[in-house]
Design a protein around this motif. Structure first.
Motif, PDB file in Angstrom:
ATOM      1  N   HIS A  12       6.600   2.473  14.490  1.00  0.00           N
ATOM      2  CA  HIS A  12       6.312   1.793  13.238  1.00  0.00           C
ATOM      3  C   HIS A  12       5.878   2.778  12.167  1.00  0.00           C
ATOM      4  O   HIS A  12       6.325   2.726  11.024  1.00  0.00           O
ATOM      5  N   HIS A  66      -2.107  -2.084  -4.867  1.00  0.00           N
ATOM      6  CA  HIS A  66      -1.908  -1.416  -3.579  1.00  0.00           C
ATOM      7  C   HIS A  66      -2.766  -1.957  -2.454  1.00  0.00           C
ATOM      8  O   HIS A  66      -2.858  -1.339  -1.393  1.00  0.00           O
ATOM      9  N   ILE A  96      17.943   5.246  -4.875  1.00  0.00           N
ATOM     10  CA  ILE A  96      17.751   4.969  -6.308  1.00  0.00           C
ATOM     11  C   ILE A  96      18.451   6.045  -7.123  1.00  0.00           C
ATOM     12  O   ILE A  96      19.204   5.745  -8.046  1.00  0.00           O
ATOM     13  N   MET A 125      11.046  10.660  -8.356  1.00  0.00           N
ATOM     14  CA  MET A 125      11.431  10.002  -7.095  1.00  0.00           C
ATOM     15  C   MET A 125      11.725  11.036  -6.016  1.00  0.00           C
ATOM     16  O   MET A 125      11.282  10.911  -4.881  1.00  0.00           O
ATOM     17  N   ALA A 148      12.063   4.705   5.754  1.00  0.00           N
ATOM     18  CA  ALA A 148      12.745   3.696   4.937  1.00  0.00           C
ATOM     19  C   ALA A 148      12.482   3.960   3.458  1.00  0.00           C
ATOM     20  O   ALA A 148      13.385   3.864   2.625  1.00  0.00           O
ATOM     21  N   THR A 149      11.248   4.309   3.155  1.00  0.00           N
ATOM     22  CA  THR A 149      10.894   4.571   1.752  1.00  0.00           C
ATOM     23  C   THR A 149      11.625   5.793   1.222  1.00  0.00           C
ATOM     24  O   THR A 149      12.132   5.788   0.099  1.00  0.00           O
ATOM     25  N   VAL A 154       9.797   2.679  -6.055  1.00  0.00           N
ATOM     26  CA  VAL A 154      11.243   2.453  -5.924  1.00  0.00           C
ATOM     27  C   VAL A 154      11.608   1.044  -6.400  1.00  0.00           C
ATOM     28  O   VAL A 154      12.510   0.859  -7.239  1.00  0.00           O
ATOM     29  N   LYS A 179       8.911   4.632  10.992  1.00  0.00           N
ATOM     30  CA  LYS A 179       9.970   3.842  10.356  1.00  0.00           C
ATOM     31  C   LYS A 179       9.718   3.605   8.879  1.00  0.00           C
ATOM     32  O   LYS A 179      10.616   3.783   8.057  1.00  0.00           O
ATOM     33  N   SER A 180       8.476   3.198   8.564  1.00  0.00           N
ATOM     34  CA  SER A 180       8.186   2.859   7.162  1.00  0.00           C
ATOM     35  C   SER A 180       8.415   4.019   6.210  1.00  0.00           C
ATOM     36  O   SER A 180       9.156   3.881   5.234  1.00  0.00           O
ATOM     37  N   VAL A 216       2.804   3.483  -1.927  1.00  0.00           N
ATOM     38  CA  VAL A 216       3.023   3.688  -3.375  1.00  0.00           C
ATOM     39  C   VAL A 216       4.464   4.089  -3.695  1.00  0.00           C
ATOM     40  O   VAL A 216       5.006   3.721  -4.729  1.00  0.00           O
ATOM     41  N   ASP A 217       5.060   4.831  -2.792  1.00  0.00           N
ATOM     42  CA  ASP A 217       6.424   5.282  -3.078  1.00  0.00           C
ATOM     43  C   ASP A 217       7.400   4.113  -3.054  1.00  0.00           C
ATOM     44  O   ASP A 217       8.304   4.034  -3.880  1.00  0.00           O
ATOM     45  N   LEU A 218       7.195   3.223  -2.093  1.00  0.00           N
ATOM     46  CA  LEU A 218       8.071   2.066  -2.005  1.00  0.00           C
ATOM     47  C   LEU A 218       7.926   1.185  -3.243  1.00  0.00           C
ATOM     48  O   LEU A 218       8.910   0.686  -3.803  1.00  0.00           O
ATOM     49  N   SER A 273      15.106   4.777   0.514  1.00  0.00           N
ATOM     50  CA  SER A 273      15.197   3.992  -0.720  1.00  0.00           C
ATOM     51  C   SER A 273      15.066   4.866  -1.945  1.00  0.00           C
ATOM     52  O   SER A 273      15.807   4.715  -2.916  1.00  0.00           O
ATOM     53  N   SER A 274      14.109   5.803  -1.897  1.00  0.00           N
ATOM     54  CA  SER A 274      13.911   6.685  -3.052  1.00  0.00           C
ATOM     55  C   SER A 274      15.181   7.467  -3.347  1.00  0.00           C
ATOM     56  O   SER A 274      15.612   7.578  -4.490  1.00  0.00           O
ATOM     57  N   ARG A 313       6.824  12.887   0.963  1.00  0.00           N
ATOM     58  CA  ARG A 313       6.790  11.930   2.073  1.00  0.00           C
ATOM     59  C   ARG A 313       7.417  12.531   3.326  1.00  0.00           C
ATOM     60  O   ARG A 313       6.912  12.369   4.433  1.00  0.00           O
ATOM     61  N   HIS A 345       7.869  -5.441  13.818  1.00  0.00           N
ATOM     62  CA  HIS A 345       6.690  -5.404  14.662  1.00  0.00           C
ATOM     63  C   HIS A 345       5.596  -6.362  14.257  1.00  0.00           C
ATOM     64  O   HIS A 345       4.569  -6.436  14.877  1.00  0.00           O
ATOM     65  N   ALA A 369      -4.421   4.952  -1.661  1.00  0.00           N
ATOM     66  CA  ALA A 369      -3.002   4.587  -1.642  1.00  0.00           C
ATOM     67  C   ALA A 369      -2.155   5.745  -2.125  1.00  0.00           C
ATOM     68  O   ALA A 369      -1.025   5.925  -1.695  1.00  0.00           O
ATOM     69  N   HIS A 370      -2.713   6.558  -3.004  1.00  0.00           N
ATOM     70  CA  HIS A 370      -1.959   7.673  -3.548  1.00  0.00           C
ATOM     71  C   HIS A 370      -2.176   8.966  -2.775  1.00  0.00           C
ATOM     72  O   HIS A 370      -1.680  10.020  -3.162  1.00  0.00           O
ATOM     73  N   ARG A 390       8.626  12.780  -4.790  1.00  0.00           N
ATOM     74  CA  ARG A 390       7.876  11.883  -3.906  1.00  0.00           C
ATOM     75  C   ARG A 390       8.515  11.832  -2.525  1.00  0.00           C
ATOM     76  O   ARG A 390       7.830  11.854  -1.508  1.00  0.00           O
ATOM     77  N   ASP A 433       0.821  -1.215   0.000  1.00  0.00           N
ATOM     78  CA  ASP A 433       0.000   0.000   0.000  1.00  0.00           C
ATOM     79  C   ASP A 433       0.858   1.270   0.000  1.00  0.00           C
ATOM     80  O   ASP A 433       0.335   2.376  -0.105  1.00  0.00           O
ATOM     81  N   PRO A 490      13.346  -2.544   6.604  1.00  0.00           N
ATOM     82  CA  PRO A 490      13.389  -2.047   5.227  1.00  0.00           C
ATOM     83  C   PRO A 490      14.322  -2.883   4.367  1.00  0.00           C
ATOM     84  O   PRO A 490      15.378  -3.326   4.836  1.00  0.00           O
ATOM     85  N   PRO A 548      16.772  -2.056  -2.137  1.00  0.00           N
ATOM     86  CA  PRO A 548      16.379  -2.538  -3.468  1.00  0.00           C
ATOM     87  C   PRO A 548      17.326  -3.619  -4.015  1.00  0.00           C
ATOM     88  O   PRO A 548      16.880  -4.558  -4.659  1.00  0.00           O
TER      89      PRO A 548
END
Lengths: 127, 497
Positions: B274, A35, B289, B305, B281-282, A19, B277-278, A14-16, B285-286, B312, A89, B449-450, B308, A12, A112, A115
């Motif tokens: 949590h 998603h 890249i 990228m 992490a994204t 990537v 963290k997510s 979208v950015d991940l 990663s972005s 974020r 978690h 989601a977007h 985004r 869900d 995480p 890639p």
């Protein structure tokens, strides 16, 4: 070899997904995305990917597991290798190893996930 | 001895006897009064408020000596009664004594005899009165001690904490009602009983024994689970003034509620970690890249990228800020500056601030305020209200696809002033609607989601509305859009004018 290999990414975030998609596509894979769990199931049946990477927790705590079980239950998608992405978690019920009964996935990886690591996992499962 | 002269009443029907006795007694310094018979004596006795000694003849008209004795005894049990009579026999003597007479003087008698009897009688009476006083005082003291002891016992048994006392040998010598409630099996054993026998909790037993047996004075503290509850147990030695250990006392305090709070807090912290963290992490990663080139080099894609990642990061910053506000509210540190506020003006500000965003999505954003003077002023913190309205309008725009409509209206009914935000966007299912105010909850589907969001916006909105004693209502259906109504009390309603 990655030629013609199709990977379905279900997450869900979208950015991940964007990537991971960028990385896989740049290495020759065809990528389709979804998603949510239900959308993922639909896409899997429609696109017949060679591999599915799914996030464990989407809308609800069990959405990832529900999708994995649904994919295994359906004849059309039963044979597709699954990689499940978990986080520290996540409470994994009962086992830490993939288990055909409860956890019908081929591989667990932890978030995480850089890639490059995803790439390696995909290559390994499709080899 | 008596500070005042003793008072004596002489009762005899013979005037000579009366005068004679009076002279004898008066010369000794006594105060003397006389009466000629029983009845007169009773009247004199009552009128004078009593006498220390009453000397009475037996045979008198109207009321005789025997009856007088009885009557006086009834009036004053300390009254000293001496009987004088010419008709002295053993029987009358015994009879008189039975009725309460102290002494018996047969006539004739010498002045010395009379005085001796009176003096002895007075001494005895004084002693008796003193003994009575001492007895009464002792009874009072005993009562006080008993009351003190029973007071302590009552307090002990009214305590909500459990109390358990063991002696040097580890036998339970005292326990209170609360402890019996906490450990029902313990109360089955009569005291004294070895603690290991009566208490089925090895942890508690070993704690208590540790304290009792320790060489140096030890105080032990431990959390012990008993059934579904958690107790904080403190055990200390009971010491004699010399410092010797007599035993140990353990106090059990119920901290179950505190524990639950701790768990809830740590779960919240977990959730927050949590949630942070997510996205981080994204973002990482972005950026990776673009920086590492692992996905090749594509300027357009790379730019996307980065944009985004930036969005974020911005959402994350809002998340942290929302969290800080929520925590401030929860810990009571969030202070509202309540003042007379114009809801129309605030709403207008908030709507104007969002007009560009709406335009980008070609969403029609309308505000209907009507006559501002018709909307009563509210008693509220202006920033808080603006925050609430901004949030609702922001959501409406976010969850409405391109070309949709968001209509905002303000009205009032004297008690409340209300702002209504209506959109024709994606709407929510009843299940989703029930959860939208929960921390971190976000509706998850292909459309959302977007949509960036923290899941805390509506949580904050609800808290802020509650703090104003306002109301928030939601009406929605999937595919049919949503209507959010928030009411704030008007100044007149809030101040009761």
């Amino acid at each position: 070899m990655s030629e013609g290999r199709k990977v379905l990414l279900v997450d869900d975030d979208v950015d991940l997904v964007a990537v991971n998609r960028a990385v896989l596509e740049s290495h020759g894979y065809t990528v389709c995305v979804a998603h949510s769990g239900p959308a993922g199931l639909q896409k899997a049946k429609a696109e017949r990917p060679d591999l599915v990477v799914l996030d464990v927790m989407m809308g609800t705590n069990s959405e990832g597991f529900d999708l994995a079980r649904a994919l295994r239950a359906d004849e059309a998608t039963r044979g597709i290798p699954l990689i499940m992405v978990t986080s520290v978690h996540t409470t994994v019920p009962f086992r830490f190893e993939p288990d055909p009964q409860f956890l019908p996935v081929d591989r667990f990886v932890e978030k995480p996930l850089p890639p490059e690591s995803l790439l390696k996992e995909v290559e390994r499962l499709l080899a | 001895m008596a500070e005042r002269p003793s008072r004596i009443l002489v009762v005899d029907d013979e005037v000579g006897m009366r005068d004679g006795c009076r002279r004898i007694l008066a010369s000794e310094g006594y105060e003397v009064e006389t009466a000629e018979d029983g009845q007169a004596a009773m009247e004199k006795f009552r009128a004078a408020g009593g006498f220390d000694v009453v000397i009475s003849d037996l045979r008198m008209p109207r009321m005789g000596g025997m009856d007088l004795i009885e009557a006086l005894r009834a009036l004053d049990e300390d009254a000293l009664l001496l009987v004088i009579t010419a008709y002295a026999t053993i029987d009358t003597a015994v009879d008189a004594t039975k009725r309460g007479a102290y002494g018996y003087i047969p006539k004739p008698f010498t002045p010395d005899e009379l005085l001796l009897h009176v003096r002895n009688g007075l001494e005895k009476r004084a002693l008796r009165i003193e003994a009575k006083a001492l007895r009464e005082e002792r009874e009072r003291r005993l009562l006080e001690v008993a009351f003190e002891r029973s007071k302590s016992t009552t307090i002990l048994h009214c305590m909500t904490d459990g109390v358990l006392v063991v002696n040097r040998e580890g036998r339970i010598v005292l326990r209170n009602a609360a402890l019996s409630r906490i450990l029902p099996s313990c109360s089955d054993h009569p005291l004294p009983v070895p603690v290991a026998e009566a208490v089925e909790l090895p942890e508690l037993v070993s704690m208590v024994m540790e304290v009792v047996q320790a060489e140096a004075q030890v105080i032990a503290s431990r959390e012990i689970a008993i059934g579904p509850c958690t107790y904080m147990v403190n055990a200390a030695p009971v010491l004699e003034p010399s410092g010797e250990t007599l035993g140990a006392v353990a106090v059990l305090r119920d901290i179950t509620a505190l524990k639950k709070l701790e768990i809830a807090k740590s779960m919240f912290v977990s959730m927050v970690a949590h949630e942070l963290k997510s996205p981080l992490a994204t973002i990482e990663s972005s950026l990776d890249i673009v920086l590492s080139g692992i996905a090749g080099s594509d300027p357009d894609r790379d730019r996307q990228m980065l944009q985004r990642a930036r969005l974020r990061a911005s959402t994350l910053r809002t998340l942290v800020s929302d969290l800080l506000n929520l925590t401030a509210i929860q810990t009571g540190n969030f202070r509202l500056k309540r003042q007379h506020a114009d809801l129309c003006a605030i709403v207008r500000e908030a709507v104007d601030a969002q007009s560009d965003r709406a335009a980008e999505k070609r969403i029609e954003l309308l505000l209907e305020c009507g006559d501002p003077s018709a909307v009563d002023p509210i008693l509220a913190d202006t920033n808080a209200v603006r925050s609430v309205v901004s949030n609702l309008v922001d959501n409406a725009i976010k969850y409405t696809p391109e070309g949709g409509h968001v209509h905002v209206r303000v009205d009032s009914n004297g008690l409340y002033a209300r702002v209504i935000v209506k959109d024709d966007g994606i709407g929510m299912s009843p299940a989703e609607r029930d959860r939208i105010f929960d921390e971190f909850f976000r509706v998850k589907n292909d459309y959302t989601a977007h949509v960036p969001g923290t899941g805390l916006g509506l949580t904050l909105v609800r808290r802020l509305v509650d703090m104003h004693q306002g109301r928030i209502e939601v009406d929605s259906a999937p595919g049919k859009g949503s209507v959010f109504s928030v009411s704030f009390p008007t100044v007149s309603y809030a101040t009761g004018m």
